[in-house]
Design a protein around this motif. Sequence first.
Motif, PDB file in Angstrom:
ATOM      1  N   LEU A  37       0.825  -1.209   0.000  1.00 49.79           N
ATOM      2  CA  LEU A  37       0.000   0.000   0.000  1.00 49.79           C
ATOM      3  C   LEU A  37       0.866   1.268   0.000  1.00 49.79           C
ATOM      4  CD1 LEU A  37      -2.996  -0.936   2.355  1.00 49.79           C
ATOM      5  CD2 LEU A  37      -3.015  -0.659  -0.132  1.00 49.79           C
ATOM      6  N   ALA A  38       1.895   1.230  -0.846  1.00 54.47           N
ATOM      7  CA  ALA A  38       2.783   2.386  -0.984  1.00 54.47           C
ATOM      8  C   ALA A  38       3.583   2.263  -2.278  1.00 54.47           C
ATOM      9  CB  ALA A  38       3.731   2.491   0.205  1.00 54.47           C
ATOM     10  N   GLY A  39       4.044   3.388  -2.774  1.00 50.63           N
ATOM     11  CA  GLY A  39       4.926   3.406  -3.932  1.00 50.63           C
ATOM     12  C   GLY A  39       6.185   4.183  -3.605  1.00 50.63           C
ATOM     13  N   TYR A  40       7.343   3.605  -3.946  1.00 50.05           N
ATOM     14  CA  TYR A  40       8.625   4.236  -3.610  1.00 50.05           C
ATOM     15  C   TYR A  40       9.623   3.970  -4.724  1.00 50.05           C
ATOM     16  CZ  TYR A  40      12.853   5.369  -0.933  1.00 50.05           C
ATOM     17  OH  TYR A  40      14.039   5.911  -0.512  1.00 50.05           O
ATOM     18  N   ALA A  41      10.370   5.003  -5.107  1.00 50.91           N
ATOM     19  CA  ALA A  41      11.263   4.921  -6.266  1.00 50.91           C
ATOM     20  C   ALA A  41      12.350   3.866  -6.119  1.00 50.91           C
ATOM     21  CB  ALA A  41      11.909   6.291  -6.520  1.00 50.91           C
ATOM     22  N   LEU A  42      12.780   3.593  -4.896  1.00 49.66           N
ATOM     23  CA  LEU A  42      13.906   2.675  -4.684  1.00 49.66           C
ATOM     24  C   LEU A  42      13.474   1.272  -4.249  1.00 49.66           C
ATOM     25  CD1 LEU A  42      16.436   5.058  -2.873  1.00 49.66           C
ATOM     26  CD2 LEU A  42      16.302   4.487  -5.300  1.00 49.66           C
ATOM     27  N   GLN A  43      12.182   0.990  -4.300  1.00 44.06           N
ATOM     28  CA  GLN A  43      11.746  -0.322  -3.839  1.00 44.06           C
ATOM     29  C   GLN A  43      12.122  -1.419  -4.832  1.00 44.06           C
ATOM     30  OE1 GLN A  43       7.097   0.291  -5.309  1.00 44.06           O
ATOM     31  NE2 GLN A  43       7.557   0.106  -3.169  1.00 44.06           N
ATOM     32  N   ASN A  44      12.410  -2.587  -4.281  1.00 41.65           N
ATOM     33  CA  ASN A  44      12.746  -3.781  -5.064  1.00 41.65           C
ATOM     34  C   ASN A  44      13.984  -3.620  -5.949  1.00 41.65           C
ATOM     35  OD1 ASN A  44      10.743  -5.900  -4.439  1.00 41.65           O
ATOM     36  ND2 ASN A  44       9.276  -4.368  -5.128  1.00 41.65           N
ATOM     37  N   MET A  45      14.984  -2.951  -5.425  1.00 45.43           N
ATOM     38  CA  MET A  45      16.265  -2.899  -6.128  1.00 45.43           C
ATOM     39  C   MET A  45      16.852  -4.313  -6.182  1.00 45.43           C
ATOM     40  SD  MET A  45      16.979   0.360  -6.881  1.00 45.43           S
ATOM     41  CE  MET A  45      18.739   0.643  -6.874  1.00 45.43           C
ATOM     42  N   GLY A  46      17.212  -4.770  -7.376  1.00 46.11           N
ATOM     43  CA  GLY A  46      17.791  -6.103  -7.521  1.00 46.11           C
ATOM     44  C   GLY A  46      16.774  -7.215  -7.685  1.00 46.11           C
ATOM     45  N   LEU A  47      15.494  -6.860  -7.787  1.00 45.24           N
ATOM     46  CA  LEU A  47      14.455  -7.888  -7.942  1.00 45.24           C
ATOM     47  C   LEU A  47      14.631  -8.691  -9.224  1.00 45.24           C
ATOM     48  CD1 LEU A  47      11.525  -8.845  -6.842  1.00 45.24           C
ATOM     49  CD2 LEU A  47      10.683  -7.432  -8.714  1.00 45.24           C
ATOM     50  N   GLU A  48      15.210  -8.053 -10.262  1.00 40.29           N
ATOM     51  CA  GLU A  48      15.395  -8.771 -11.528  1.00 40.29           C
ATOM     52  C   GLU A  48      16.286  -9.999 -11.338  1.00 40.29           C
ATOM     53  OE1 GLU A  48      18.471  -5.702 -10.960  1.00 40.29           O
ATOM     54  OE2 GLU A  48      16.305  -5.555 -11.110  1.00 40.29           O
ATOM     55  N   MET A  49      17.272  -9.902 -10.429  1.00 43.58           N
ATOM     56  CA  MET A  49      18.142 -11.047 -10.167  1.00 43.58           C
ATOM     57  C   MET A  49      17.393 -12.155  -9.430  1.00 43.58           C
ATOM     58  SD  MET A  49      20.989 -10.379 -11.576  1.00 43.58           S
ATOM     59  CE  MET A  49      20.160  -9.427 -12.846  1.00 43.58           C
ATOM     60  N   ASP A  50      16.475 -11.766  -8.544  1.00 41.77           N
ATOM     61  CA  ASP A  50      15.652 -12.766  -7.858  1.00 41.77           C
ATOM     62  C   ASP A  50      14.771 -13.512  -8.851  1.00 41.77           C
ATOM     63  OD1 ASP A  50      16.668 -12.022  -5.382  1.00 41.77           O
ATOM     64  OD2 ASP A  50      15.096 -10.536  -5.031  1.00 41.77           O
ATOM     65  N   ALA A  51      14.205 -12.781  -9.811  1.00 39.85           N
ATOM     66  CA  ALA A  51      13.330 -13.398 -10.811  1.00 39.85           C
ATOM     67  C   ALA A  51      14.118 -14.336 -11.725  1.00 39.85           C
ATOM     68  CB  ALA A  51      12.631 -12.315 -11.632  1.00 39.85           C
ATOM     69  N   ILE A  52      15.283 -13.881 -12.174  1.00 37.00           N
ATOM     70  CA  ILE A  52      16.113 -14.704 -13.061  1.00 37.00           C
ATOM     71  C   ILE A  52      16.604 -15.950 -12.329  1.00 37.00           C
ATOM     72  CG2 ILE A  52      18.305 -14.799 -14.338  1.00 37.00           C
ATOM     73  CD1 ILE A  52      17.876 -11.793 -14.955  1.00 37.00           C
ATOM     74  N   SER A  53      17.066 -15.781 -11.087  1.00 38.66           N
ATOM     75  CA  SER A  53      17.557 -16.936 -10.326  1.00 38.66           C
ATOM     76  C   SER A  53      16.433 -17.929 -10.049  1.00 38.66           C
ATOM     77  CB  SER A  53      18.201 -16.476  -9.018  1.00 38.66           C
ATOM     78  OG  SER A  53      17.277 -15.772  -8.204  1.00 38.66           O
ATOM     79  N   SER A  54      15.210 -17.429  -9.844  1.00 40.78           N
ATOM     80  CA  SER A  54      14.067 -18.330  -9.639  1.00 40.78           C
ATOM     81  C   SER A  54      13.834 -19.197 -10.869  1.00 40.78           C
ATOM     82  CB  SER A  54      12.800 -17.527  -9.335  1.00 40.78           C
ATOM     83  OG  SER A  54      12.916 -16.817  -8.126  1.00 40.78           O
ATOM     84  N   ALA A  55      13.919 -18.576 -12.039  1.00 40.09           N
ATOM     85  CA  ALA A  55      13.717 -19.319 -13.282  1.00 40.09           C
ATOM     86  C   ALA A  55      14.826 -20.346 -13.495  1.00 40.09           C
ATOM     87  CB  ALA A  55      13.660 -18.358 -14.470  1.00 40.09           C
ATOM     88  N   VAL A  56      16.065 -19.948 -13.217  1.00 42.13           N
ATOM     89  CA  VAL A  56      17.199 -20.862 -13.412  1.00 42.13           C
ATOM     90  C   VAL A  56      17.147 -22.019 -12.422  1.00 42.13           C
ATOM     91  CG1 VAL A  56      19.715 -21.066 -13.329  1.00 42.13           C
ATOM     92  CG2 VAL A  56      18.667 -19.065 -14.394  1.00 42.13           C
ATOM     93  N   ILE A  57      16.856 -21.718 -11.157  1.00 36.12           N
ATOM     94  CA  ILE A  57      16.714 -22.774 -10.153  1.00 36.12           C
ATOM     95  C   ILE A  57      15.555 -23.699 -10.527  1.00 36.12           C
ATOM     96  CG2 ILE A  57      16.090 -23.220  -7.735  1.00 36.12           C
ATOM     97  CD1 ILE A  57      17.654 -20.671  -7.021  1.00 36.12           C
ATOM     98  N   GLY A  58      14.546 -23.131 -11.187  1.00 34.35           N
ATOM     99  CA  GLY A  58      13.409 -23.919 -11.632  1.00 34.35           C
ATOM    100  C   GLY A  58      13.660 -24.742 -12.878  1.00 34.35           C
ATOM    101  N   GLY A  59      14.869 -24.657 -13.449  1.00 36.93           N
ATOM    102  CA  GLY A  59      15.230 -25.514 -14.573  1.00 36.93           C
ATOM    103  C   GLY A  59      15.277 -24.847 -15.929  1.00 36.93           C
ATOM    104  N   THR A  60      15.116 -23.527 -15.992  1.00 34.10           N
ATOM    105  CA  THR A  60      15.189 -22.823 -17.270  1.00 34.10           C
ATOM    106  C   THR A  60      16.644 -22.582 -17.660  1.00 34.10           C
ATOM    107  OG1 THR A  60      13.088 -21.694 -16.856  1.00 34.10           O
ATOM    108  CG2 THR A  60      14.519 -20.731 -18.528  1.00 34.10           C
ATOM    109  N   LEU A  61      17.009 -23.015 -18.857  1.00 31.23           N
ATOM    110  CA  LEU A  61      18.378 -22.817 -19.340  1.00 31.23           C
ATOM    111  C   LEU A  61      18.569 -21.367 -19.783  1.00 31.23           C
ATOM    112  CD1 LEU A  61      19.047 -25.996 -21.522  1.00 31.23           C
ATOM    113  CD2 LEU A  61      19.815 -25.549 -19.196  1.00 31.23           C
TER     114      LEU A  61
END
Length: 334
Positions: free
Chosen positions: A246-270
């Motif tokens: 329930l808020a918006g902030y310019a610096l939120q979720n810094m580095g989230l792209e790495m979490d998403a990519i690592s989730s896909a790779v750990i899940g078996g995506t080449l």
Amino acid sequence: MKSFLKKIKNPSLVITVSLFFLLFLAVWIIGPAKSNRFKIIPVFFNLFNDNAYLIVVAVGITFVLLTGNIDISVASILAFTGVFSAYLLKIGVPPVWVMLLLLGIGFGFGCLQGMLIEKFKLQSFIVTLAGLFFLRGMCAVVSKESIAITNPIYTAVAQAKIAFGSVKTIGRINIYYYVFIALAVVIAAYIVLKYTRFGRTVYAVGGNEQSARLMGLPVARTKILVYGISGFCASLGGVLFSFYTLAGYALQNMGLEMDAISSAVIGGTLLSGGTGSIIGTAFGVLIQGTIQTIVTLLNLNAWWTKVSVALLLCIFVILQRIILNKNDMKRKKA
């Protein structure tokens, strides 16, 4: 064991799911030792409550990774969605229009990146890096301060949940409605990739782009659309994250792209493309959430979550390389 793995159509998915249950078993063992009030079932459902937005973002980025490309702009799209939606709600724009506008911006921005990559033959990393900087900067243009979301419709949706269970027995269980949106995205993405022509084309492009072109498949359109899907999912993840905080902030979720990519790779995506599954990606997110739960139970520094995920990522990348080398050797022998 080897003969058993050969019979399994997707051994990487089996490994991912098995790892999740092993880690969750560790939570089950550690939890009661740390607190006599610990209940395992609420912890399980909280994994979905806390990671619904990341599941959606990871699903979108899986489409891009399956084509052998990458998208590191998703965290900035999510942050921009949160900040801009909070600003629009603050000045009185109806919530429905806010959501539709932001989802359209996410899809359009993703398609724009895909067009630049495909039409001008640019590196996906460079284009999406530019997208990352651009939208993160636009977040600061909209507002440098955190903007609270007080819109009654947003608040009602954020707090809407299914609650059941008893504190004395299995524990109090809450499942927020936005979790069902995340699950619907997973199911829809799974159906698209497994049962549609577009899904088969995505795998074909990632397997061998040149061969896909020679077969007459719409490679350019597919690559643009997967970036559109990634942008749309990142924006939808931003909407869910807005419900979550329930808020918006310019610096939120810094580095989230790495979490998403690592989730896909750990899940078996080449990372080279052509192989992967949406179900595996979803379990990859849950694995990260489970590791974070273990770190919290053990009262360790939060950075141990990143360390553990990094080690897992390295292991899975090495396993992927071994699998690829074995497949190449089989092709050469054939």
